[in-house]
Design a protein around this motif. Structure first.
Motif, PDB file in Angstrom:
ATOM      1  N   VAL A  67      -5.805  -8.056  19.364  1.00 36.93           N
ATOM      2  CA  VAL A  67      -5.063  -8.555  20.624  1.00 36.93           C
ATOM      3  C   VAL A  67      -4.072  -9.626  19.958  1.00 36.93           C
ATOM      4  O   VAL A  67      -2.936  -9.626  20.423  1.00 36.93           O
ATOM      5  N   TYR A  71       0.472  -8.528  17.555  1.00 35.79           N
ATOM      6  CA  TYR A  71       1.742  -9.042  18.077  1.00 35.79           C
ATOM      7  C   TYR A  71       2.526  -9.580  16.814  1.00 35.79           C
ATOM      8  O   TYR A  71       3.470  -9.554  16.398  1.00 35.79           O
ATOM      9  N   SER A 106       5.609  -6.893  27.925  1.00 36.09           N
ATOM     10  CA  SER A 106       4.806  -7.726  28.648  1.00 36.09           C
ATOM     11  C   SER A 106       4.351  -7.272  30.001  1.00 36.09           C
ATOM     12  O   SER A 106       3.053  -7.695  30.556  1.00 36.09           O
ATOM     13  N   SER A 109       1.559  -5.112  29.316  1.00 41.61           N
ATOM     14  CA  SER A 109       0.212  -5.695  28.673  1.00 41.61           C
ATOM     15  C   SER A 109      -0.442  -6.541  30.029  1.00 41.61           C
ATOM     16  O   SER A 109      -2.021  -6.260  29.956  1.00 41.61           O
ATOM     17  N   LEU A 118      -3.802  -2.490  25.887  1.00 41.12           N
ATOM     18  CA  LEU A 118      -3.413  -3.806  25.824  1.00 41.12           C
ATOM     19  C   LEU A 118      -2.783  -4.340  24.314  1.00 41.12           C
ATOM     20  O   LEU A 118      -1.739  -4.604  23.957  1.00 41.12           O
ATOM     21  N   ALA A 121       0.367  -2.336  23.605  1.00 39.47           N
ATOM     22  CA  ALA A 121       1.721  -3.166  24.433  1.00 39.47           C
ATOM     23  C   ALA A 121       1.888  -4.456  23.752  1.00 39.47           C
ATOM     24  O   ALA A 121       3.140  -4.736  23.581  1.00 39.47           O
ATOM     25  N   ARG A 122       0.940  -5.072  23.242  1.00 40.15           N
ATOM     26  CA  ARG A 122       1.104  -6.010  21.945  1.00 40.15           C
ATOM     27  C   ARG A 122       2.008  -5.883  21.016  1.00 40.15           C
ATOM     28  O   ARG A 122       2.785  -6.522  20.572  1.00 40.15           O
ATOM     29  N   GLN A 125       5.584  -5.538  22.078  1.00 44.35           N
ATOM     30  CA  GLN A 125       5.947  -6.721  22.181  1.00 44.35           C
ATOM     31  C   GLN A 125       6.478  -7.465  20.819  1.00 44.35           C
ATOM     32  O   GLN A 125       7.623  -8.001  20.960  1.00 44.35           O
ATOM     33  N   GLU A 181      -4.058 -12.041  33.320  1.00 38.53           N
ATOM     34  CA  GLU A 181      -2.969 -10.957  33.290  1.00 38.53           C
ATOM     35  C   GLU A 181      -1.556 -11.667  33.552  1.00 38.53           C
ATOM     36  O   GLU A 181      -0.543 -11.219  33.079  1.00 38.53           O
ATOM     37  N   PHE A 184       0.842 -12.635  30.670  1.00 37.78           N
ATOM     38  CA  PHE A 184       2.098 -11.782  30.249  1.00 37.78           C
ATOM     39  C   PHE A 184       3.092 -11.326  31.572  1.00 37.78           C
ATOM     40  O   PHE A 184       4.164 -11.151  31.113  1.00 37.78           O
TER      41      PHE A 184
END
Length: 495
Positions: A67, A71, A106, A109, A118, A121-122, A125, A181, A184
């Motif tokens: 997580v 990113y 974001s 996420s 998640l 999506a990170r 990002q 949540e 994000f």
């Protein structure tokens, strides 16, 4: 914290001296800094939320590692490519593309209902951040000229420094209030507002062949970009992190751990091959032979890795072992985040008086000492007597290390190589965070699992942090420049 360097080189037309300044330039700066602030906050804000995310999504320590690292991995490994794309395709255009990706990711996420969604999506990002950040920096260099440029860059540096500290507090407030949540979701309205405002205020810049480049270090950017270099630069640390994660779960005797580790070695070789044969390489290999650059980049890898790892470990300890809420954890972290800023401020003065080697060695030795203090954490320990003294000392020393890493890396770098040099330091900052967490999680092993992790795992992980910091202190004695920065070189700013 994200003390990443961008120099004061003029990428966007030194010949614009006779052009009247844009009357809206300070509003433009505010918008670009707001966007950058989101990127910086997203590195530290997640650390406070990790235990809550793991509990609600059913993630183990390995997944929680990703997580964070998904990113920073893509942010760091694609920064140089992002700068090149801005040169080729237009900086405003790529800023908007990156911001759109970051904002959409974001939202994804915050809506993620599983660890896989998640983490994916990170990663997106991070891709958006890698495209947006160098474009924003280049736009600032274009809009501001003369003495005002240094003032604008000073604001940019302050935004970066305070963003990391603000992130730990914001994470605690949001997780304890609306929920994890929201860390994000808060990016979405900000991103949309900047997306609407920038096209109306910022003009597109000249692309490669019609102006000078930024972000990769050539005064006149070659056409084309180095896709093989970008792919291998991303795959190599990703395989390394995956191998360390597998080793953490199954031990280093597991073939599933060694295969990706060997793949990372192959990827590094392929990256060198790709850069040698590319017409427009992301990294010109002869530039990497500079001793001051090698020393500064290694110092940045170590400092970033140890600091983000310390936030990661302390967040798990405070919330899983001592039972702190996310808000209380964020408030507890604030002195350590501020200590990093104080260390960076005093470090910039010390390096001018004492030189790089003495200053860096002192700072990293202090960080190693702070990490050793954290090896004695107890199951019924006290945060203010057992955690914060070591954490504050560690953070203060690393703040000094960041300054030494940035300034030594840029020592003696010509204007035409300034973008490449600063881009490499930026890359090492983000990749250091990714690799650091992977290393300490592998050392701690399964002891970080569950709602009540073994305290022994924290001792082993902080011992690894102390070893890394001590090794960086020793390396600094030989790899960093002997003297002091030349005041005539001008300022090197950090985001």
């Amino acid at each position: 914290m994200n003390l990443e360097s961008h120099t004061h080189a003029d990428p966007a037309g030194a010949g614009q001296a006779g052009v009247p300044p844009d009357p809206r330039r300070w509003l433009i700066l505010a918008l670009l800094c707001t966007a950058q602030f989101m990127l910086i906050v997203d590195v530290t804000v997640v650390n406070v939320a990790l235990p809550t995310i793991g509990r609600e999504l059913g993630l183990n320590a390995s997944a929680l590692t990703w997580v964070v690292t998904a990113y920073t991995l893509f942010f760091g490994s694609l920064l140089l490519l992002g700068g090149r794309l801005g040169d080729l395709l237009g900086r405003r255009r790529m800023f908007l593309v990156g911001l759109t990706l970051f904002t959409a990711a974001s939202l994804a996420s915050g809506l993620a209902e599983s660890g896989g969604l998640l983490i994916t999506a990170r990663a997106v990002q991070g891709i958006g951040a890698a495209v947006m950040s160098p474009a924003a920096m280049a736009l600032i260099m274009t809009v501001f000229q003369g003495p005002e440029r240094n003032r604008a860059l000073g604001v940019w540096a302050a935004i970066g420094a305070t963003g990391a500290a603000f992130g730990v507090l914001l994470g605690g407030v949001l997780v304890s209030g609306p929920g994890w949540e929201s860390i994000f979701f808060v990016n979405v309205p900000i991103g949309l507002a900047v997306l609407l405002a920038v096209p109306a205020l910022v003009k597109e810049t000249a692309t490669a062949g019609h102006g000078t480049g930024h972000g990769h270090g050539h005064a006149a950017a070659p056409t084309g970009f180095d896709l093989p270099g970008a792919l291998t630069m991303t795959a190599t640390p990703a395989l390394l992190i995956y191998g360390l994660t597998r080793a953490r779960d199954n031990g280093f005797g597991d073939i599933g751990a060694w295969l990706p580790l060997l793949g990372a070695l192959v990827g590094a070789v392929l990256f060198v091959v790709a850069e040698r044969s590319a017409a427009a390489p992301l990294v010109r290999l002869p530039f990497l032979a500079r001793r001051s650059l090698i020393g500064g980049c290694l110092l940045m890898l170590a400092a970033s890795g140890v600091l983000i790892s310390a936030f990661f470990l302390c967040s798990l300890y405070l919330q899983h072992v001592l039972g702190f809420s996310a808000l209380r954890t964020g408030l507890t972290f604030l002195p350590a985040a501020l200590a990093t800023l104080v260390g960076a401020h005093l470090g910039s003065q010390a390096v001018a008086r004492l030189g790089w080697r003495a200053t860096a060695t002192g700072g990293m030795t202090a960080a190693a000492g702070g990490a050793l203090l954290l090896t004695g954490l107890e199951r019924d320990g006290n945060a203010w007597t057992q955690v914060m003294p070591g954490f504050i000392l560690l953070a203060f020393g690393l703040g000094i290390g960041f300054v030494c890493a940035i300034t030594s890396s840029m020592h003696g770098v010509e204007h035409e190589d300034a973008g490449l040099g600063s881009g490499l330091v930026n890359t090492c900052h983000e990749l250091g965070a990714s690799l650091g967490i992977a290393v300490v999680a592998a050392v701690a092993g399964a002891s970080l699992e569950g709602t009540t992790p073994s305290v022994d795992g924290f001792g082993s992980a902080f011992t690894a942090c102390a070893v890394i910091a001590a090794a960086a202190a020793v390396a600094g004695l030989t790899l960093l420049p002997k003297g002091r920065p030349d005041p005539s070189d001008g300022p090197v700013f950090a985001h």
